[in-house]
Write an enzyme that holds these catalytic residues in place. Structure first.
Site, PDB file in Angstrom:
ATOM      1  N   CYS A  15       0.843  -1.180   0.051  1.00 13.57           N
ATOM      2  CA  CYS A  15      -0.134   0.009  -0.175  1.00 13.57           C
ATOM      3  C   CYS A  15       0.885   1.238  -0.066  1.00 13.57           C
ATOM      4  CB  CYS A  15      -0.879  -0.169   1.111  1.00 13.57           C
ATOM      5  SG  CYS A  15      -0.030   0.178   3.046  1.00 13.57           S
ATOM      6  N   ARG A  21      -3.625  -0.626   5.361  1.00 14.29           N
ATOM      7  CA  ARG A  21      -4.037  -1.699   4.242  1.00 14.29           C
ATOM      8  C   ARG A  21      -3.063  -3.001   4.369  1.00 14.29           C
ATOM      9  NH1 ARG A  21      -5.528   1.895  -0.527  1.00 14.29           N
ATOM     10  NH2 ARG A  21      -3.522   3.127   0.313  1.00 14.29           N
ATOM     11  N   ASP A 126     -17.301 -26.010 -11.809  1.00  9.34           N
ATOM     12  CA  ASP A 126     -18.611 -25.618 -11.414  1.00  9.34           C
ATOM     13  C   ASP A 126     -18.870 -25.780  -9.867  1.00  9.34           C
ATOM     14  OD1 ASP A 126     -19.414 -24.451 -13.848  1.00  9.34           O
ATOM     15  OD2 ASP A 126     -20.186 -26.485 -14.514  1.00  9.34           O
TER      16      ASP A 126
END
Length: 200
Positions: A15, A21, A126
């Site tokens: 960051c 962060r 899936d």
């Protein structure tokens, strides 16, 4: 690229100040990976101030989410850190680009945190299992890089984590919760593939 057989797998968060962060992302990913993980995690800032401990506000929200603050020291982003990292994750595009400017050959392993999670989660069957082939961290990173440019982000600026600097404490808390959710998803992705054992 690091992270091959016999090498450590290292995730580097970046960051601006290495104040809010990226320290949160570092320590929350460590917590979500759990004890005994072979993946090493670190953080750095593009303009990190001098210091020898974690910001008190960051420490407060981190410990509230179950992270460990002890032992943290702010540090600057360097060429060596980028070269050694298997995966570089900026909080915003400017941090990803700063890493690439230091090491242009690292382009395919530099992302924003949100971008990498989005691309890597898209590389699934899936049923939610990782797609076979290259079932290790470098393979996961390579497949995410291959998807870049083919999968658009949900909207402009959505691949970043906004800076809470100068904002009220509630904004930092929401930022930390957002990073924690991303760290949890990232830990699941990294844990689902085979990471090389860390050197002793």
């Amino acid at each position: 690229m690091t992270g091959g057989p016999g090498q450590d797998t290292t995730v580097l968060f970046v960051c601006t100040g290495n104040t809010y962060r990226s320290p949160l992302a570092e320590r929350l990913l460590v917590a979500r990976l759990g004890p005994g993980s072979p993946i090493r995690v670190s953080s750095a800032g593009t303009r990190a101030p001098a210091g020898d401990r974690m910001d008190p506000a960051t420490r407060s929200v981190l410990t509230g989410l179950g992270g460990e603050a002890d032992g943290f020291r702010p540090g600057s982003l360097t060429t060596e850190k980028v070269m050694r990292a298997s995966l570089v994750l900026g909080m915003e595009r400017e941090h990803r680009e700063a890493a690439v400017r230091l090491v242009p050959l690292a382009l395919r392993r530099c992302f924003t945190l949100r971008e990498f999670v989005r691309l890597a989660e898209g590389d699934r069957q899936d049923g939610g299992a990782p797609v076979p082939g290259g079932a290790d961290v470098p393979g996961l990173v390579a497949r995410a890089a291959a998807r870049r440019g083919t999968v658009a982000p949900p909207g402009p600026g959505t691949d970043g984590v906004p800076d809470p600097y100068g904002e009220p404490h509630d904004v930092l808390r929401r930022c930390a919760a957002d990073i924690d959710a991303l760290a949890d998803r990232l830990a699941a992705l990294l844990s689902a593939v085979r990471a090389p054992a860390a050197r002793l």
